[in-house]
Design an enzyme around this catalytic site. Structure first.
Site, mmCIF file in Angstrom:
data_model
loop_
_atom_site.group_PDB
_atom_site.id
_atom_site.type_symbol
_atom_site.label_atom_id
_atom_site.label_comp_id
_atom_site.label_asym_id
_atom_site.label_seq_id
_atom_site.Cartn_x
_atom_site.Cartn_y
_atom_site.Cartn_z
ATOM 1 N N LEU A 1 -8.977 9.132 -10.213
ATOM 2 C CA LEU A 1 -9.055 9.046 -8.761
ATOM 3 C C LEU A 1 -8.361 7.800 -8.247
ATOM 4 C CD1 LEU A 1 -12.787 10.061 -8.352
ATOM 5 C CD2 LEU A 1 -10.773 11.522 -8.128
ATOM 6 N N SER B 1 -1.477 -1.320 -7.084
ATOM 7 C CA SER B 1 -2.758 -0.818 -7.558
ATOM 8 C C SER B 1 -3.373 -1.679 -8.645
ATOM 9 C CB SER B 1 -2.578 0.583 -8.153
ATOM 10 O OG SER B 1 -2.021 1.470 -7.230
ATOM 11 N N ILE C 1 -10.509 4.677 -12.174
ATOM 12 C CA ILE C 1 -10.438 4.559 -10.722
ATOM 13 C C ILE C 1 -9.264 3.638 -10.384
ATOM 14 C CG2 ILE C 1 -11.652 3.935 -8.609
ATOM 15 C CD1 ILE C 1 -12.985 6.252 -10.177
ATOM 16 N N GLU C 2 -8.360 4.117 -9.551
ATOM 17 C CA GLU C 2 -7.229 3.327 -9.072
ATOM 18 C C GLU C 2 -7.522 2.930 -7.631
ATOM 19 O OE1 GLU C 2 -2.397 3.841 -8.351
ATOM 20 O OE2 GLU C 2 -3.586 5.546 -9.039
ATOM 21 N N ILE C 3 -7.448 1.651 -7.353
ATOM 22 C CA ILE C 3 -7.630 1.154 -5.975
ATOM 23 C C ILE C 3 -6.316 0.517 -5.567
ATOM 24 C CG2 ILE C 3 -8.952 -0.363 -4.470
ATOM 25 C CD1 ILE C 3 -11.280 -0.001 -6.450
#
Length: 101
Positions: A45, A83, A94-96
């Site tokens: 995600l 990212s 999890i990619e932010i």
């Protein structure tokens, strides 16, 4: 809005809808970073942060939460992004990200 299949990067594919996308991993040719246990049906995600990515990184450091990779530049759904990658408590990737101009 319809979802559509698109090719990006070095022949990778994703399902894109609006400014969101789901990257598809092909068994045996998964890219890094990837899910802890890449199995059929698993997803990685990506979320666009509402604050600068440097603030996100600082928060993770204050919480002693390990960053798996990054900050790195990537291809987002609508434009280039910067990212960091972390794992949630269930080891999902999890990619932010933040949008780049």
């Amino acid at each position: 809005m319809q979802m559509r299949l698109e090719t990006f990067g070095e022949g990778r594919i994703a399902f894109r809808f609006g400014n969101q996308k789901i990257n598809v991993h092909v068994k045996g040719t998964e890219f890094e970073p990837k899910a802890h246990l890449p199995v059929p049906g698993a997803l990685d995600l990506c979320f666009i942060a509402a604050v600068p990515l440097d603030d996100v990184v600082a928060h993770f450091k204050r919480c002693n939460w390990p960053i798996i990779e990054g900050p790195v530049q990537r291809t987002g759904a609508t434009q280039k992004i910067r990212s960091v990658y972390v794992r949630d408590p269930d080891l999902n990737l999890i990619e932010i990200s933040e949008l780049l101009n």
